[in-house]
Design a protein around this motif. Structure first.
Motif, short mmCIF file in Angstrom:
data_model
loop_
_atom_site.label_atom_id
_atom_site.label_comp_id
_atom_site.label_asym_id
_atom_site.label_seq_id
_atom_site.Cartn_x
_atom_site.Cartn_y
_atom_site.Cartn_z
N ASP A 170 -10.53 -40.96 -5.45
CA ASP A 170 -10.13 -42.17 -4.74
C ASP A 170 -10.21 -41.99 -3.23
OD1 ASP A 170 -7.86 -40.71 -4.01
OD2 ASP A 170 -6.62 -41.58 -5.59
N ALA A 171 -9.96 -43.08 -2.51
CA ALA A 171 -10.10 -43.06 -1.06
C ALA A 171 -9.15 -42.05 -0.42
CB ALA A 171 -9.85 -44.47 -0.51
N GLU A 172 -7.92 -41.97 -0.90
CA GLU A 172 -6.95 -41.05 -0.33
C GLU A 172 -7.41 -39.60 -0.47
OE1 GLU A 172 -2.22 -39.79 -0.85
OE2 GLU A 172 -3.06 -41.47 -1.99
N THR A 173 -7.92 -39.26 -1.65
CA THR A 173 -8.41 -37.89 -1.87
C THR A 173 -9.64 -37.61 -1.02
OG1 THR A 173 -7.58 -37.96 -4.15
CG2 THR A 173 -9.18 -36.25 -3.61
N THR A 174 -10.52 -38.59 -0.91
CA THR A 174 -11.72 -38.41 -0.08
C THR A 174 -11.34 -38.13 1.37
OG1 THR A 174 -12.97 -39.92 -1.51
CG2 THR A 174 -13.87 -39.50 0.68
N GLU A 175 -10.39 -38.90 1.90
CA GLU A 175 -9.96 -38.69 3.28
C GLU A 175 -9.24 -37.36 3.46
OE1 GLU A 175 -9.35 -43.44 4.38
OE2 GLU A 175 -7.60 -42.13 4.07
N ARG A 176 -8.55 -36.90 2.42
CA ARG A 176 -7.90 -35.59 2.52
C ARG A 176 -8.92 -34.46 2.52
NH1 ARG A 176 -6.69 -32.30 -1.42
NH2 ARG A 176 -6.82 -33.93 -3.03
N LEU A 177 -9.96 -34.60 1.70
CA LEU A 177 -11.01 -33.58 1.64
C LEU A 177 -11.85 -33.54 2.91
CD1 LEU A 177 -12.17 -34.10 -2.05
CD2 LEU A 177 -11.04 -32.06 -1.14
N VAL A 178 -12.03 -34.72 3.53
CA VAL A 178 -12.84 -34.82 4.75
C VAL A 178 -12.00 -35.50 5.83
CG1 VAL A 178 -15.07 -35.50 5.72
CG2 VAL A 178 -14.86 -35.12 3.25
N PRO A 179 -11.13 -34.74 6.51
CA PRO A 179 -10.23 -35.35 7.49
C PRO A 179 -10.94 -36.05 8.64
CG PRO A 179 -9.52 -33.12 6.92
CD PRO A 179 -10.88 -33.31 6.33
N SER A 180 -12.20 -35.71 8.90
CA SER A 180 -12.92 -36.33 10.00
C SER A 180 -13.28 -37.79 9.73
CB SER A 180 -14.21 -35.54 10.29
OG SER A 180 -13.91 -34.26 10.79
N LEU A 181 -13.27 -38.20 8.47
CA LEU A 181 -13.64 -39.59 8.16
C LEU A 181 -12.62 -40.55 8.76
CD1 LEU A 181 -14.65 -39.30 4.39
CD2 LEU A 181 -16.19 -39.84 6.29
N PRO A 182 -13.09 -41.67 9.31
CA PRO A 182 -12.15 -42.67 9.81
C PRO A 182 -11.31 -43.25 8.69
CG PRO A 182 -14.40 -43.52 9.81
CD PRO A 182 -14.49 -42.07 9.49
N ARG A 183 -10.05 -43.48 8.96
CA ARG A 183 -9.13 -43.96 7.92
C ARG A 183 -9.49 -45.38 7.49
NH1 ARG A 183 -7.47 -39.19 6.46
NH2 ARG A 183 -9.64 -39.01 7.16
N GLY A 184 -9.43 -45.61 6.19
CA GLY A 184 -9.59 -46.96 5.65
C GLY A 184 -11.01 -47.47 5.57
N LYS A 185 -12.00 -46.62 5.84
CA LYS A 185 -13.38 -47.08 5.85
C LYS A 185 -14.12 -46.80 4.55
CE LYS A 185 -13.44 -48.55 10.15
NZ LYS A 185 -13.64 -49.98 10.48
N VAL A 186 -13.60 -45.90 3.72
CA VAL A 186 -14.30 -45.56 2.48
C VAL A 186 -13.50 -46.08 1.29
CG1 VAL A 186 -15.42 -43.53 3.46
CG2 VAL A 186 -13.21 -43.28 2.30
N LYS A 187 -14.22 -46.35 0.20
CA LYS A 187 -13.60 -46.83 -1.03
C LYS A 187 -13.37 -45.71 -2.04
CE LYS A 187 -13.92 -51.02 0.51
NZ LYS A 187 -12.72 -51.72 1.02
N GLY A 188 -13.71 -44.51 -1.65
CA GLY A 188 -13.60 -43.35 -2.52
C GLY A 188 -14.79 -42.44 -2.28
N GLY A 189 -15.08 -41.60 -3.25
CA GLY A 189 -16.20 -40.68 -3.10
C GLY A 189 -16.43 -39.90 -4.37
N TYR A 190 -17.48 -39.10 -4.34
CA TYR A 190 -17.78 -38.20 -5.45
C TYR A 190 -17.61 -36.76 -4.98
CZ TYR A 190 -19.64 -41.85 -8.45
OH TYR A 190 -19.77 -42.95 -9.25
N LEU A 191 -17.08 -35.94 -5.84
CA LEU A 191 -16.91 -34.51 -5.57
C LEU A 191 -17.78 -33.72 -6.54
CD1 LEU A 191 -15.26 -32.29 -4.05
CD2 LEU A 191 -13.61 -32.42 -5.93
N PHE A 192 -18.65 -32.87 -6.01
CA PHE A 192 -19.46 -31.99 -6.84
C PHE A 192 -19.62 -30.66 -6.13
CE2 PHE A 192 -22.52 -33.83 -3.97
CZ PHE A 192 -23.52 -32.88 -3.81
#
Length: 560
Positions: free
Chosen positions: A142-164
């Motif tokens: 989810d978006a919260e986990t994505t932002e935690r994994l990549v702290p440089s991302l601007p807050r609230g701009k992503v809807k989530g992500g994939y982890l591989f």
């Protein structure tokens, strides 16, 4: 303890080959492909030599994206066979060189449903081609986990992500480890040995290769039953030495990477793909050593093969892509290192170099002489096996490649780290240098500590950095390092992660190398000048002489 042997001994052995007692195989090129061929051939019992015009791994093999990976991007080109081969090789190398090939999580941020669907399908295909043997199956976060994994991302701009997961490495250290193993199987390897002529095999079945020793400018002949040209982007040039003519097989592509200090970008241990709308590709942002690596570009190249440069537009392109993705305000002054490498791509029918295949090819050049080109760092072992298979029956080596069972540096990283940590504590060293030694040298880390204890060089080579001062001595003795550039650019990578290129305040590299190799004051000064000039030429930017925090702040404020 395994080493590359001494350069003097290697020079003597190669110069003494005679028509009645030739090598079975001479490899021209000391990058990852040539190193892999030397290991494959020598482990099959073939008398093998290798010569490299400059330093080992001084070309493309030191200028990769530092990844051992399946190549997710190649799915768009429908290179399914290549992705499967690379995924298999990645997992094998992780077992053969666990201290060097390190699993790393990758994050693919998504901002809309269309990208989520596209990336999801691609990652399922990626896992399927790896026969679902990846470290972990990819998953959506989810978006919260994505932002935690990549702290440089601007807050609230992503809807989530994939982890591989894929793997990262130190490309030069991988080359060195393969060469050390090749030498252990009897291969003779020599750097700074330029090939000037290749006489194909005649009635006697012997090739004569004219080689020049860069240290003395003396030439000598090496006799070998077969020759393999594994010269990367210089492949067409080497082919011309054997045929006196050649039609270009290669279409070089330039790939640029820039590095930022970790303080400039807030990163965890996860890497991230960022989109680049300008050139419709994805860039890697990878935590690597004590820096963050960003790249790569992929543009057609027609300049000097020996001296590709990171031009101002290359630096601006990478900085702008990072700023767009992360909302940062970085400038080119925040770059601490940069390098440009050339991919030896097999020429196609035109179009962008990014669309050319990364597959390799083995081909005949002249009687007794073959060439190999193309390919990827990840697939070097498979490339080497194909090249030696081409010659094996002619040379009486009928066995298959053994390299899938040959460990590269360490079989038990945990036990090795414990042993190095104990020794480092006894010598009053910190954790950082000890961990770095294991990463760089595997089981040879203890030999570096032997040198440190013998010489009393227990501190850092450059103040505030992990590489030990003793490494310069060890690399000169055991890895054929001949000049300052060999140590700072390739053996320790300080020229990439240190804004001053390893020459900042507290650097002892020149004096330590000078004491080991007998340089007087004038030669030490010349070495410093030559190294600085080489780094500045590649970066196409000056190397700062003061990299203290105060000076760095002054530069960013425009007063330095």
């Amino acid at each position: 303890m395994r080493t590359l042997g001494t350069r003097a001994h290697a020079l003597e052995r190669l110069a003494q080959t005679a028509p009645a007692d030739p090598l079975d195989l001479l490899v021209v090129g000391g990058g990852i492909t040539g190193a892999g061929i030397a290991l494959d051939a020598s482990s099959r019992g073939l008398r093998t030599g290798l010569v490299e015009r400059f330093d080992f791994a001084s070309g493309t093999s030191s200028k990769s994206s530092k990844l051992v990976h399946g190549g997710l991007r190649y799915l768009e080109q429908r290179e399914f066979g290549l992705v499967r081969e690379a995924s298999t090789e990645r997992d094998l190398l992780r077992r053969l060189a666990p201290h060097l090939v390190e699993p790393i999580p990758f994050v693919l941020p998504v901002a809309d449903r269309w990208r989520r669907a596209k990336f999801g399908v691609g990652l399922w295909a990626y896992n399927a081609l790896a026969t679902f043997k990846n470290l972990h199956i990819h998953r959506h976060v989810d978006a919260e986990t994505t932002e935690r994994l990549v702290p440089s991302l601007p807050r609230g701009k992503v809807k989530g992500g994939y982890l591989f997961y894929d793997c990262k490495t130190d490309d030069v250290r991988l080359v060195m480890e393969v060469l050390v193993q090749a030498h252990a199987y009897g291969a003779v390897v020599l750097n700074y040995a330029a090939v000037h002529d290749i006489e194909p095999a005649g009635a006697a079945g012997i090739c004569n290769v004219l080689v020049e020793d860069a240290a003395t400018a003396q030439t000598f002949e090496v006799r070998a039953r077969r020759v393999v040209a594994a010269a990367g982007v210089w492949g067409d040039r080497v082919e011309g030495l054997a045929r006196n003519e050649s039609s270009p097989r290669l279409r070089p592509s330039k790939g640029v990477h820039v590095l930022f200090d970790r303080a400039s970008l807030s990163m965890t241990d996860a890497a991230v793909f960022i989109p680049d709308a300008e050139r419709r590709r994805m860039l890697f942002v990878i935590p690597w050593l004590d820096a963050v690596l960003v790249g790569t570009t992929d543009t057609a190249y027609e300049g000097s093969l020996d001296h590709p440069r990171v031009e101002e537009e290359d630096r601006a392109y990478c900085v702008n892509a990072v700023n767009r993705a992360f909302g940062t305000l970085l400038t080119e002054r925040d770059i601490v290192g940069a390098y440009a490498g050339l991919r030896p791509l097999i020429a196609g029918k035109g179009g962008p170099t990014a669309d050319l295949s990364r597959k390799h090819a083995v081909y005949d050049i002249a009687p007794g002489v073959i060439g190999i080109t193309g390919g990827k760092l990840t697939t070097f072992r498979r490339m080497a096996g194909d090249a030696v298979d081409r010659l094996a029956s002619d040379l009486g080596a009928h066995g298959k490649s053994r390299t899938r069972w040959i460990r590269l540096g360490s079989s038990d990283v945990g036990a090795l780290r414990a042993a190095v940590d104990r020794r480092a504590r006894r010598l009053a060293m910190g954790e950082g240098p000890a961990s770095n030694l294991v990463r760089c040298y595997g089981e040879r880390a203890l030999a570096v500590l032997d040198v440190a204890e013998e010489t009393g060089l227990l501190g850092s080579l450059v103040e505030g950095r992990d590489p030990l001062a003793a490494e310069a001595v060890y690399c000169a003795r055991a890895e054929m390092a001949r000049n300052l550039n060999d140590v700072l650019v390739r053996r320790t990578r300080l020229a990439l992660t240190d804004a001053a290129g390893g020459l900042g305040p507290g650097s002892e590299a020149a004096s330590i190398m000078g004491a080991e190799l007998g340089w007087d004051g004038a030669e030490q000064a010349r070495q410093v000048y030559a190294h600085r000039a080489a780094v500045e030429e590649e970066r196409a930017a000056p190397v700062p002489t003061d990299t203290s925090p105060a000076a760095a702040g002054a530069v960013r404020e425009g007063i330095g």
